[in-house]
Design a protein around this motif. Structure first.
Motif, PDB file in Angstrom:
ATOM      1  N   PRO A   1      34.296 -28.878  48.588  1.00  0.00           N
ATOM      2  CA  PRO A   1      33.049 -28.172  48.273  1.00  0.00           C
ATOM      3  C   PRO A   1      33.268 -27.054  47.257  1.00  0.00           C
ATOM      4  CG  PRO A   1      33.889 -27.418  50.373  1.00  0.00           C
ATOM      5  CD  PRO A   1      34.801 -28.541  49.934  1.00  0.00           C
ATOM      6  N   SER A   2      33.440 -27.422  46.015  1.00  0.00           N
ATOM      7  CA  SER A   2      33.646 -26.454  44.940  1.00  0.00           C
ATOM      8  C   SER A   2      32.695 -26.761  43.797  1.00  0.00           C
ATOM      9  CB  SER A   2      35.093 -26.516  44.434  1.00  0.00           C
ATOM     10  OG  SER A   2      35.320 -27.730  43.746  1.00  0.00           O
ATOM     11  N   GLU A   3      32.691 -25.913  42.784  1.00  0.00           N
ATOM     12  CA  GLU A   3      31.816 -26.125  41.637  1.00  0.00           C
ATOM     13  C   GLU A   3      32.145 -27.414  40.906  1.00  0.00           C
ATOM     14  OE1 GLU A   3      31.991 -22.698  39.172  1.00  0.00           O
ATOM     15  OE2 GLU A   3      30.990 -21.390  40.610  1.00  0.00           O
ATOM     16  N   ASP A   4      33.339 -27.946  41.102  1.00  0.00           N
ATOM     17  CA  ASP A   4      33.728 -29.193  40.455  1.00  0.00           C
ATOM     18  C   ASP A   4      32.960 -30.393  40.994  1.00  0.00           C
ATOM     19  OD1 ASP A   4      35.603 -28.047  38.783  1.00  0.00           O
ATOM     20  OD2 ASP A   4      37.276 -28.365  40.155  1.00  0.00           O
ATOM     21  N   ALA A   5      32.342 -30.257  42.157  1.00  0.00           N
ATOM     22  CA  ALA A   5      31.717 -31.404  42.811  1.00  0.00           C
ATOM     23  C   ALA A   5      30.603 -32.013  41.965  1.00  0.00           C
ATOM     24  CB  ALA A   5      31.180 -31.001  44.179  1.00  0.00           C
ATOM     25  N   VAL A   6      29.716 -31.192  41.461  1.00  0.00           N
ATOM     26  CA  VAL A   6      28.604 -31.708  40.655  1.00  0.00           C
ATOM     27  C   VAL A   6      29.128 -32.347  39.375  1.00  0.00           C
ATOM     28  CG1 VAL A   6      26.470 -31.119  39.465  1.00  0.00           C
ATOM     29  CG2 VAL A   6      27.017 -30.008  41.635  1.00  0.00           C
ATOM     30  N   GLN A   7      30.089 -31.691  38.746  1.00  0.00           N
ATOM     31  CA  GLN A   7      30.681 -32.242  37.531  1.00  0.00           C
ATOM     32  C   GLN A   7      31.394 -33.557  37.820  1.00  0.00           C
ATOM     33  OE1 GLN A   7      30.190 -30.724  34.470  1.00  0.00           O
ATOM     34  NE2 GLN A   7      31.041 -32.623  33.629  1.00  0.00           N
ATOM     35  N   ALA A   8      31.987 -33.657  38.994  1.00  0.00           N
ATOM     36  CA  ALA A   8      32.662 -34.893  39.385  1.00  0.00           C
ATOM     37  C   ALA A   8      31.683 -36.062  39.407  1.00  0.00           C
ATOM     38  CB  ALA A   8      33.325 -34.730  40.744  1.00  0.00           C
ATOM     39  N   GLY A   9      30.491 -35.828  39.940  1.00  0.00           N
ATOM     40  CA  GLY A   9      29.479 -36.877  39.958  1.00  0.00           C
ATOM     41  C   GLY A   9      29.052 -37.283  38.568  1.00  0.00           C
ATOM     42  N   LYS A  10      28.879 -36.293  37.711  1.00  0.00           N
ATOM     43  CA  LYS A  10      28.468 -36.560  36.328  1.00  0.00           C
ATOM     44  C   LYS A  10      29.554 -37.326  35.582  1.00  0.00           C
ATOM     45  CE  LYS A  10      26.823 -34.211  32.148  1.00  0.00           C
ATOM     46  NZ  LYS A  10      26.459 -32.886  31.551  1.00  0.00           N
ATOM     47  N   ASP A  11      30.792 -36.887  35.694  1.00  0.00           N
ATOM     48  CA  ASP A  11      31.893 -37.538  34.986  1.00  0.00           C
ATOM     49  C   ASP A  11      32.166 -38.931  35.539  1.00  0.00           C
ATOM     50  OD1 ASP A  11      32.067 -35.243  33.506  1.00  0.00           O
ATOM     51  OD2 ASP A  11      33.913 -34.515  34.416  1.00  0.00           O
ATOM     52  N   ALA A  12      31.984 -39.108  36.843  1.00  0.00           N
ATOM     53  CA  ALA A  12      32.184 -40.426  37.438  1.00  0.00           C
ATOM     54  C   ALA A  12      31.165 -41.424  36.889  1.00  0.00           C
ATOM     55  CB  ALA A  12      32.075 -40.352  38.953  1.00  0.00           C
ATOM     56  N   ALA A  13      29.942 -40.969  36.697  1.00  0.00           N
ATOM     57  CA  ALA A  13      28.909 -41.845  36.141  1.00  0.00           C
ATOM     58  C   ALA A  13      29.294 -42.312  34.739  1.00  0.00           C
ATOM     59  CB  ALA A  13      27.567 -41.125  36.119  1.00  0.00           C
ATOM     60  N   GLU A  14      29.833 -41.398  33.954  1.00  0.00           N
ATOM     61  CA  GLU A  14      30.268 -41.764  32.600  1.00  0.00           C
ATOM     62  C   GLU A  14      31.433 -42.746  32.645  1.00  0.00           C
ATOM     63  OE1 GLU A  14      28.834 -40.983  29.638  1.00  0.00           O
ATOM     64  OE2 GLU A  14      27.259 -40.232  30.970  1.00  0.00           O
ATOM     65  N   ALA A  15      32.334 -42.553  33.586  1.00  0.00           N
ATOM     66  CA  ALA A  15      33.475 -43.463  33.718  1.00  0.00           C
ATOM     67  C   ALA A  15      33.013 -44.860  34.114  1.00  0.00           C
ATOM     68  CB  ALA A  15      34.465 -42.919  34.747  1.00  0.00           C
ATOM     69  N   VAL A  16      32.066 -44.933  35.036  1.00  0.00           N
ATOM     70  CA  VAL A  16      31.575 -46.220  35.514  1.00  0.00           C
ATOM     71  C   VAL A  16      30.897 -47.001  34.391  1.00  0.00           C
ATOM     72  CG1 VAL A  16      29.817 -47.287  36.989  1.00  0.00           C
ATOM     73  CG2 VAL A  16      31.389 -45.592  37.948  1.00  0.00           C
ATOM     74  N   LYS A  17      30.235 -46.299  33.503  1.00  0.00           N
ATOM     75  CA  LYS A  17      29.555 -46.971  32.385  1.00  0.00           C
ATOM     76  C   LYS A  17      30.531 -47.711  31.481  1.00  0.00           C
ATOM     77  CE  LYS A  17      25.722 -43.657  32.318  1.00  0.00           C
ATOM     78  NZ  LYS A  17      25.077 -42.524  31.569  1.00  0.00           N
ATOM     79  N   LYS A  18      31.806 -47.349  31.534  1.00  0.00           N
ATOM     80  CA  LYS A  18      32.819 -47.993  30.703  1.00  0.00           C
ATOM     81  C   LYS A  18      33.347 -49.281  31.330  1.00  0.00           C
ATOM     82  CE  LYS A  18      34.308 -43.509  28.884  1.00  0.00           C
ATOM     83  NZ  LYS A  18      35.423 -42.521  28.799  1.00  0.00           N
ATOM     84  N   ILE A  19      32.946 -49.538  32.587  1.00  0.00           N
ATOM     85  CA  ILE A  19      33.368 -50.755  33.274  1.00  0.00           C
ATOM     86  C   ILE A  19      32.260 -51.789  33.126  1.00  0.00           C
ATOM     87  CG2 ILE A  19      34.098 -51.763  35.464  1.00  0.00           C
ATOM     88  CD1 ILE A  19      35.058 -49.045  36.325  1.00  0.00           C
ATOM     89  N   GLU A  20      32.458 -52.737  32.257  1.00  0.00           N
ATOM     90  CA  GLU A  20      31.391 -53.670  31.915  1.00  0.00           C
ATOM     91  C   GLU A  20      31.307 -54.886  32.833  1.00  0.00           C
ATOM     92  OE1 GLU A  20      32.015 -54.686  27.855  1.00  0.00           O
ATOM     93  OE2 GLU A  20      31.472 -52.685  27.090  1.00  0.00           O
ATOM     94  N   ASP A  21      32.385 -55.228  33.499  1.00  0.00           N
ATOM     95  CA  ASP A  21      32.400 -56.467  34.269  1.00  0.00           C
ATOM     96  C   ASP A  21      32.341 -56.257  35.785  1.00  0.00           C
ATOM     97  OD1 ASP A  21      34.880 -55.268  34.325  1.00  0.00           O
ATOM     98  OD2 ASP A  21      35.982 -57.148  34.458  1.00  0.00           O
TER      99      ASP A  21
END
Length: 293
Positions: free
Chosen positions: A158-178
């Motif tokens: 439970p730190s300030e990184d949590a929200v950013q983690a969700g945002k960055d994870a979404a960007e990472a997932v977009k790179k997985i096409e299959d």
């Protein structure tokens, strides 16, 4: 190769494959109020992580909704609550597989690598996962209902990184096409009463009722309205969640990949479960909610 062995089998859930499958099927069948998600394509969810006898029905409600939505899921991105000290950043499991009574669940190395390489928020750390139960309890459901799916486990403090983690994870997932990725956050809600040294509304049934109808409710409202920062703040300062970092990350992830709202599927408390199933009362209680985004 199994890098993460079970630590809760036989206590939080059955240790035998046949028993595990039987209980999961029973919980799914008992979900008589299963909700049909018309015109709603879920991207993420929140499930609890206590023993199945207390909250397995809540987890079943989420998986029933997923099955009814008929979405294809290849990888489950798992955001877990952190009960152990020393986990300061979102910790990505970098091993090969997790053990469950039903069988081995492989870890998707591509997503694990992408999270760490594309964001300074994440770090690889498998050690902290070995003693943390928050993600283990959902893995048998995944293996039973999505036998070929992989997982990418991440513990989110439970730190300030949590929200950013969700945002960055979404960007990472977009790179997985299959691969089709679905995100699940693991968290229980208000821990109330003497056992948890938290009883601002008094002891007994009245206090337990406040925990569910006031404290939990405010947290749930923040989640379904897709307000990740409020989820994090309420969870920390109002003590309405043991995994606010995980839930905040999932809410932000869902928002980034297109979800507009959340839906509460089921909400119970251990006080109610004990009263109903064991015909006795308790001066402490823990909340459980199943939410889908």
């Amino acid at each position: 190769m199994v890098d993460r062995e079970m630590i809760c089998a036989g206590s939080f859930y059955p240790s035998l494959k046949s028993d595990c499958q039987r209980v999961i099927n029973s919980l799914l069948e008992q979900d008589t109020q299963a909700q049909t998600l018309e015109n709603f394509e879920p991207k993420a969810a929140v499930v609890p992580h206590a023993g199945w006898e207390f909250c397995g029905d809540v987890t079943a409600a989420v998986f029933n909704a997923l099955k009814q939505s008929k979405i294809s899921i290849d990888v489950f991105l798992l955001f877990g609550a952190v009960h152990l000290r020393g986990v300061l950043k979102p910790a990505v499991f970098d091993g090969a597989a997790w053990q469950t009574p039903i069988g081995i669940v492989d870890v998707n190395q591509q997503l694990a690598d992408l999270l760490v390489k594309s964001s300074s928020v994440f770090e690889k750390d498998s050690r902290c996962h070995k003693g943390e139960h928050s993600l283990e309890v959902v893995c048998p459901f995944i293996k039973h209902l999505y036998p070929d799916a992989e997982i990418c486990p991440v513990l989110v403090p439970p730190s300030e990184d949590a929200v950013q983690a969700g945002k960055d994870a979404a960007e990472a997932v977009k790179k997985i096409e299959d691969k089709n990725v679905f995100c699940i956050a693991s968290s229980d809600l208000t821990h109330y009463g003497r056992r948890f040294d938290f009883s601002p509304a008094g002891e007994g049934e009245a206090g337990c009722k406040w925990a569910k109808e006031v404290n939990d409710k405010a947290f749930i409202e923040a989640a379904v309205s897709m307000n990740a920062k409020s989820v994090l703040s309420k969870g920390i300062y109002e003590r309405s969640s043991c995994g606010p970092g995980a839930v905040a990350a999932a809410v932000e992830y869902a928002r980034q990949v297109g979800s507009k709202e959340g839906k509460l599927l089921k909400h119970t408390h251990s006080f109610e479960v004990i009263s109903s199933n064991y015909l006795c009362s308790s001066d402490s209680t823990v909340g459980y909610a199943g939410i889908i985004f």
